[in-house]
Design an enzyme around this catalytic site. Sequence first.
Site, PDB file in Angstrom:
ATOM      1  N   HIS A  77       0.703  -1.143  -0.206  1.00 31.34           N
ATOM      2  CA  HIS A  77       0.093   0.133   0.164  1.00 31.34           C
ATOM      3  C   HIS A  77       0.870   1.265   0.008  1.00 31.34           C
ATOM      4  CE1 HIS A  77      -3.203  -2.725   2.384  1.00 31.34           C
ATOM      5  NE2 HIS A  77      -3.706  -2.405   1.038  1.00 31.34           N
TER       6      HIS A  77
ATOM      7  N   LYS B 225     -15.694  -7.474   3.869  1.00 26.57           N
ATOM      8  CA  LYS B 225     -14.697  -7.795   4.892  1.00 26.57           C
ATOM      9  C   LYS B 225     -15.244  -7.406   6.239  1.00 26.57           C
ATOM     10  CE  LYS B 225     -10.716  -6.857   1.766  1.00 26.57           C
ATOM     11  NZ  LYS B 225      -9.868  -6.026   1.521  1.00 26.57           N
TER      12      LYS B 225
ATOM     13  N   ARG C  46      -2.523  -5.666  -8.308  1.00 25.72           N
ATOM     14  CA  ARG C  46      -1.512  -6.870  -8.231  1.00 25.72           C
ATOM     15  C   ARG C  46      -1.459  -7.940  -9.236  1.00 25.72           C
ATOM     16  NH1 ARG C  46      -3.231  -7.710  -2.194  1.00 25.72           N
ATOM     17  NH2 ARG C  46      -5.025  -7.661  -3.327  1.00 25.72           N
TER      18      ARG C  46
ATOM     19  N   SER D  11      -3.200  -7.299   2.950  1.00 25.18           N
ATOM     20  CA  SER D  11      -3.325  -7.361   4.671  1.00 25.18           C
ATOM     21  C   SER D  11      -3.659  -8.483   5.069  1.00 25.18           C
ATOM     22  CB  SER D  11      -4.575  -6.215   4.937  1.00 25.18           C
ATOM     23  OG  SER D  11      -4.228  -4.692   4.492  1.00 25.18           O
TER      24      SER D  11
HETATM   25  O1  PNS Z   1      -8.773  -2.419   0.488  1.00 26.56           O
HETATM   26  P1  PNS Z   1      -9.871  -3.004  -0.076  1.00 26.56           P
HETATM   27  O2  PNS Z   1     -10.658  -3.485   0.934  1.00 26.56           O
HETATM   28  O3  PNS Z   1      -9.890  -3.664  -1.357  1.00 26.56           O
HETATM   29  O4  PNS Z   1     -10.840  -1.607  -0.456  1.00 26.56           O
HETATM   30  C1  PNS Z   1     -12.013  -1.467  -0.890  1.00 26.56           C
HETATM   31  C2  PNS Z   1     -12.795  -0.203  -0.563  1.00 26.56           C
HETATM   32  C3  PNS Z   1     -13.058   0.011   0.840  1.00 26.56           C
HETATM   33  C4  PNS Z   1     -12.084   0.993  -1.129  1.00 26.56           C
HETATM   34  C5  PNS Z   1     -14.482  -0.452  -1.147  1.00 26.56           C
HETATM   35  O5  PNS Z   1     -15.127  -1.585  -0.363  1.00 26.56           O
HETATM   36  C6  PNS Z   1     -15.127   0.925  -0.923  1.00 26.56           C
HETATM   37  O6  PNS Z   1     -14.985   1.829  -1.661  1.00 26.56           O
HETATM   38  N1  PNS Z   1     -15.806   1.190   0.101  1.00 26.56           N
HETATM   39  C7  PNS Z   1     -16.903   2.208   0.277  1.00 26.56           C
HETATM   40  C8  PNS Z   1     -18.209   1.937   0.072  1.00 26.56           C
HETATM   41  C9  PNS Z   1     -18.341   2.287  -1.435  1.00 26.56           C
HETATM   42  O7  PNS Z   1     -18.119   3.255  -1.921  1.00 26.56           O
HETATM   43  N2  PNS Z   1     -18.519   1.074  -2.179  1.00 26.56           N
HETATM   44  C10 PNS Z   1     -18.822   1.268  -3.536  1.00 26.56           C
HETATM   45  C11 PNS Z   1     -17.800   0.878  -4.373  1.00 26.56           C
HETATM   46  S1  PNS Z   1     -18.463  -0.313  -5.673  1.00 26.56           S
END
Ligand code: PNS
Length: 162
Positions: free
Chosen positions: A18, A42, A92, A130
Amino acid sequence: MNSVAICPGSFDPITIGHLNIISRTAKMFSKVIVVVLMNSKKSGGLFSPDERVEFIKRCTADIPNVEVDFYDGLLADYAVQKGAVAIVKGLRVLSDYEDEFKQALTNKKLAKDVETIFMVTDTEYMFLSSSVVKEVCRFGGDISDFVPPEIKDDIIRRIRER
Ligand code: PNS
């Protein structure tokens, strides 16, 4: 140009992969906001949002144009509120792509002026996430090459407490 980029993620916890994406993004934009968001896929995180923010602050303290924040809502709304021109996500392996592509299309639909940019990981971080950090640490493996030194002991301590 005065341009703001968002580096979003769940960051539970931040890894050196990250950090690599964040520092490379900081060279391309005048301001980078690293935002901790909730990923509904998650559940049961190891660290609270406040802890994740504090870890990222510690690890990015030497990058002057990086800010860190938490937002309990949609990434697209956050990006618009902050006047961001781009959301930068690290890619990745090919399996990352399908979900990232769907998220990018959703975010574009919700915030048409915010572009998603995919930054290809440096090869040494291709395997890193993570979840890998937590798994290796849980079974007593060495995470020194996986996480910034500033937060390594906090991660080991938390895993041992559990
Ligand atoms: O590190 P991650 O878990 O891959 O990040 C994913 C994240 C947190 C960026 C994504 O789940 C997110 O944008 N969450 C906020 C809610 C949202 O906007 N959801 C719509 C995206 S389709």
